[in-house]
Scaffold this motif. Structure first.
Motif, PDB file in Angstrom:
ATOM      1  N   MET A 129       0.855  -1.178   0.000  1.00  0.00           N
ATOM      2  CA  MET A 129       0.000   0.000   0.000  1.00  0.00           C
ATOM      3  C   MET A 129       0.893   1.230   0.000  1.00  0.00           C
ATOM      4  SD  MET A 129      -3.020   0.861   2.779  1.00  0.00           S
ATOM      5  CE  MET A 129      -3.852  -0.704   2.464  1.00  0.00           C
ATOM      6  N   ASP A 130       0.539   2.242  -0.812  1.00  0.00           N
ATOM      7  CA  ASP A 130       1.471   3.344  -1.051  1.00  0.00           C
ATOM      8  C   ASP A 130       0.693   4.613  -1.394  1.00  0.00           C
ATOM      9  OD1 ASP A 130       4.567   3.859  -2.198  1.00  0.00           O
ATOM     10  OD2 ASP A 130       3.037   4.981  -3.281  1.00  0.00           O
ATOM     11  N   PRO A 131       1.044   5.765  -0.787  1.00  0.00           N
ATOM     12  CA  PRO A 131       0.456   7.026  -1.238  1.00  0.00           C
ATOM     13  C   PRO A 131       1.134   7.452  -2.539  1.00  0.00           C
ATOM     14  CG  PRO A 131       1.992   7.436   0.549  1.00  0.00           C
ATOM     15  CD  PRO A 131       1.962   5.950   0.345  1.00  0.00           C
ATOM     16  N   ALA A 132       0.358   7.811  -3.539  1.00  0.00           N
ATOM     17  CA  ALA A 132       0.905   8.099  -4.865  1.00  0.00           C
ATOM     18  C   ALA A 132       2.044   9.109  -4.776  1.00  0.00           C
ATOM     19  CB  ALA A 132      -0.201   8.623  -5.786  1.00  0.00           C
ATOM     20  N   TRP A 133       3.189   8.735  -5.366  1.00  0.00           N
ATOM     21  CA  TRP A 133       4.352   9.619  -5.441  1.00  0.00           C
ATOM     22  C   TRP A 133       4.791  10.104  -4.055  1.00  0.00           C
ATOM     23  CZ3 TRP A 133       6.347   8.858  -9.966  1.00  0.00           C
ATOM     24  CH2 TRP A 133       5.511   8.602 -11.068  1.00  0.00           C
ATOM     25  N   ALA A 134       4.613   9.226  -3.059  1.00  0.00           N
ATOM     26  CA  ALA A 134       5.005   9.551  -1.683  1.00  0.00           C
ATOM     27  C   ALA A 134       4.320  10.823  -1.197  1.00  0.00           C
ATOM     28  CB  ALA A 134       6.521   9.659  -1.532  1.00  0.00           C
ATOM     29  N   GLY A 135       3.115  11.101  -1.715  1.00  0.00           N
ATOM     30  CA  GLY A 135       2.408  12.334  -1.370  1.00  0.00           C
ATOM     31  C   GLY A 135       1.966  12.364   0.077  1.00  0.00           C
ATOM     32  N   THR A 136       1.831  13.548   0.599  1.00  0.00           N
ATOM     33  CA  THR A 136       1.372  13.749   1.983  1.00  0.00           C
ATOM     34  C   THR A 136       0.141  14.648   2.071  1.00  0.00           C
ATOM     35  OG1 THR A 136       2.852  15.641   2.277  1.00  0.00           O
ATOM     36  CG2 THR A 136       3.725  13.466   2.881  1.00  0.00           C
ATOM     37  N   ALA A 137      -0.293  15.199   0.957  1.00  0.00           N
ATOM     38  CA  ALA A 137      -1.383  16.185   0.979  1.00  0.00           C
ATOM     39  C   ALA A 137      -2.748  15.502   1.024  1.00  0.00           C
ATOM     40  CB  ALA A 137      -1.306  17.073  -0.261  1.00  0.00           C
ATOM     41  N   ASN A 138      -3.754  16.232   1.514  1.00  0.00           N
ATOM     42  CA  ASN A 138      -5.128  15.752   1.406  1.00  0.00           C
ATOM     43  C   ASN A 138      -5.447  15.435  -0.045  1.00  0.00           C
ATOM     44  OD1 ASN A 138      -5.880  15.903   4.110  1.00  0.00           O
ATOM     45  ND2 ASN A 138      -6.549  18.032   3.959  1.00  0.00           N
ATOM     46  N   GLY A 139      -6.113  14.293  -0.261  1.00  0.00           N
ATOM     47  CA  GLY A 139      -6.496  13.892  -1.608  1.00  0.00           C
ATOM     48  C   GLY A 139      -5.498  13.003  -2.305  1.00  0.00           C
ATOM     49  N   THR A 140      -4.346  12.723  -1.690  1.00  0.00           N
ATOM     50  CA  THR A 140      -3.372  11.830  -2.308  1.00  0.00           C
ATOM     51  C   THR A 140      -3.968  10.444  -2.475  1.00  0.00           C
ATOM     52  OG1 THR A 140      -1.512  13.039  -1.338  1.00  0.00           O
ATOM     53  CG2 THR A 140      -1.088  10.774  -2.051  1.00  0.00           C
ATOM     54  N   GLU A 141      -3.920   9.898  -3.698  1.00  0.00           N
ATOM     55  CA  GLU A 141      -4.461   8.565  -3.952  1.00  0.00           C
ATOM     56  C   GLU A 141      -3.663   7.506  -3.198  1.00  0.00           C
ATOM     57  OE1 GLU A 141      -4.250   8.066  -8.159  1.00  0.00           O
ATOM     58  OE2 GLU A 141      -6.232   8.959  -8.498  1.00  0.00           O
ATOM     59  N   VAL A 142      -4.355   6.457  -2.774  1.00  0.00           N
ATOM     60  CA  VAL A 142      -3.707   5.308  -2.144  1.00  0.00           C
ATOM     61  C   VAL A 142      -3.685   4.183  -3.165  1.00  0.00           C
ATOM     62  CG1 VAL A 142      -3.749   3.689  -0.217  1.00  0.00           C
ATOM     63  CG2 VAL A 142      -4.495   6.053   0.122  1.00  0.00           C
ATOM     64  N   ASN A 143      -2.465   3.786  -3.528  1.00  0.00           N
ATOM     65  CA  ASN A 143      -2.265   2.836  -4.625  1.00  0.00           C
ATOM     66  C   ASN A 143      -1.538   1.587  -4.143  1.00  0.00           C
ATOM     67  OD1 ASN A 143      -3.377   4.791  -6.301  1.00  0.00           O
ATOM     68  ND2 ASN A 143      -1.383   5.626  -6.903  1.00  0.00           N
TER      69      ASN A 143
END
Length: 417
Positions: A345-359
């Motif tokens: 499980m990974d937040p897209a592009w190591a994102g931390t912002a609200n709305g970051t897709e979980v991939n």
């Protein structure tokens, strides 16, 4: 608020030799209904304080720190073992009483002690790493009064403070009667640099009993007042400093009088001041390592799923009717990753912002891939300090996952299923 607080904590330096004793008292109560929450197991230790009035502290559970050294904070009290300072009231409470002495028959760091109180600890009787630590307390009040329910690492005698770590579950200072503080202290984030949070309510905390709790898991500590989360920390909050909350800790209950942080009693402060403790309970931690589980959403009743059971790089995770396929067989690994079908499980592009897709992405050792499912049912990405959330509260098959600020909403609540 943190930067404005004075350097105030060297309390662990004055622990008595009793901390070296190795005796564990473990009692069991029937599990409460909310123990179905992820990661929290059954009760491992408790004191209900149901002894008759006048009964001393149960020394199979608690021992005493004593003395008037100032405890690293220029405090004014002398801690005793007397029942005038710590005793059962016969109504189901432990009572810790801070008293004005005129003059006391004790020597403090500043001369004859003006006050006595008590400081109880489980260093010699019980320590535990991880789990839920909770007490129901009616705190005292008044300028210069400083009640606390807190923990220190059991390696205090070897590494000292703050390297052993400190978890303050509840602190209040009399001049802020409506505010509870929760804090951690460790190497290079101690005293006024501790990582702290607070909650302020509409009436003084001393007016009634309240529950004070932490849920502590590997790489995560969450604070609650009356079951409502108000603060959380993980290693990403430490600015690169060392996380030392990975070994057993012991508990402490005390009422201090005066000190660098709360200031000192004045003409408005009335004595004696009493802290009533209805119970202290500890639950264990269940890691879930070594097996697979589905992750079911509270709002939808559906499970986190890899679309089409196809683990392609960057697959957008979704909710779907719970089933027994590999697409829903998740493992909470010991490195903090959550894995299925050979990927993480990974937040897209190591994102931390609200709305970051979980991939779904190949496991790569990036801290962005660390998650924890805490005792409140929040699936938290530790790097972002945000929760896995079903976008737009969609309860249907195909609802997409994202990171969002942890709100306590049902679309952010998960359990192992």
């Amino acid at each position: 608020m943190v930067s404005a607080r004075p350097l105030r904590r060297r309390r662990g330096l004055a622990l008595v030799a009793a901390a070296a004793v190795a005796l564990t008292a473990a009692l069991v109560l029937p599990s409460r209904a909310d123990q179905a929450e992820a990661a929290i197991g059954g009760i491992t230790w408790q004191d209900e304080f149901n002894a008759p009035a006048g009964t001393p502290v149960d020394q199979s559970r608690w021992r005493f720190d004593t003395g008037g050294s100032g405890w690293g904070n220029n405090e004014r009290q002398y801690y005793t073992t007397s029942t005038s300072n710590a005793v059962h009231d016969g109504l189901g409470n432990l009572v810790i009483t801070a008293r004005r002495e005129n003059p006391a028959n004790y020597q403090c760091h500043y001369g004859r002690c003006e006050y006595t109180s008590a400081r109880l600890l489980t260093a010699a009787t019980f320590t535990q790493a991880y789990g839920r630590f909770e007490a129901r307390i009616k705190i005292p009040r008044g300028q210069g009064i400083w009640p606390a329910f807190w923990m220190l690492g059991n390696d205090m005698g070897d590494v000292g403070w703050p390297d052993a770590g400190e978890i303050d579950i509840m602190e209040n200072i009399g001049r802020e009667p409506n505010t509870v503080y929760g804090t951690i202290h460790g190497p290079r984030y101690s005293g006024g640099g501790g990582i702290t949070g607070s909650r302020t309510i509409g009436q003084p905390l001393a007016d009634a009993f309240h529950t004070y709790r932490v849920d502590w898991e590997p790489n995560s500590i969450v604070w609650y007042l009356d079951g409502v989360e108000y603060h959380r920390v993980d290693p990403s909050r430490l600015g690169g400093n060392r996380w030392v909350f990975d070994h057993p800790f012991f508990m402490i209950l005390n009422v201090a009088v005066g000190g660098n942080w709360p200031g000192y009693p004045d003409a408005s402060t009335q004595f004696p001041q009493r802290m009533l403790v209805d119970y202290v309970r500890v639950w264990g931690y269940t890691s879930g390592d070594g097996g697979t589980t589905r992750i079911r959403g509270l709002h939808s009743g559906r499970c986190i799923d890899i679309p089409g059971a196809n683990p392609i790089e960057g697959a957008k995770l979704q909710i779907w009717d719970c089933n027994t396929t590999a697409a829903q067989a998740w493992t909470f690994a010991s490195d903090g990753t959550v894995r299925a079908m050979g990927k993480c499980m990974d937040p897209a592009w190591a994102g931390t912002a609200n709305g970051t897709e979980v991939n779904l992405v190949s496991c790569n050792g990036n801290p962005a891939q660390r998650f924890t499912l805490n005792g409140a049912g929040d699936l938290v990405n530790l790097n972002a300090n945000r929760c896995v959330d079903v976008r737009d509260w969609n309860p249907n098959n195909g609802g997409r996952l994202q990171l969002w600020d942890c709100t306590g909403g049902a679309n952010q609540k998960w359990s192992r299923a």
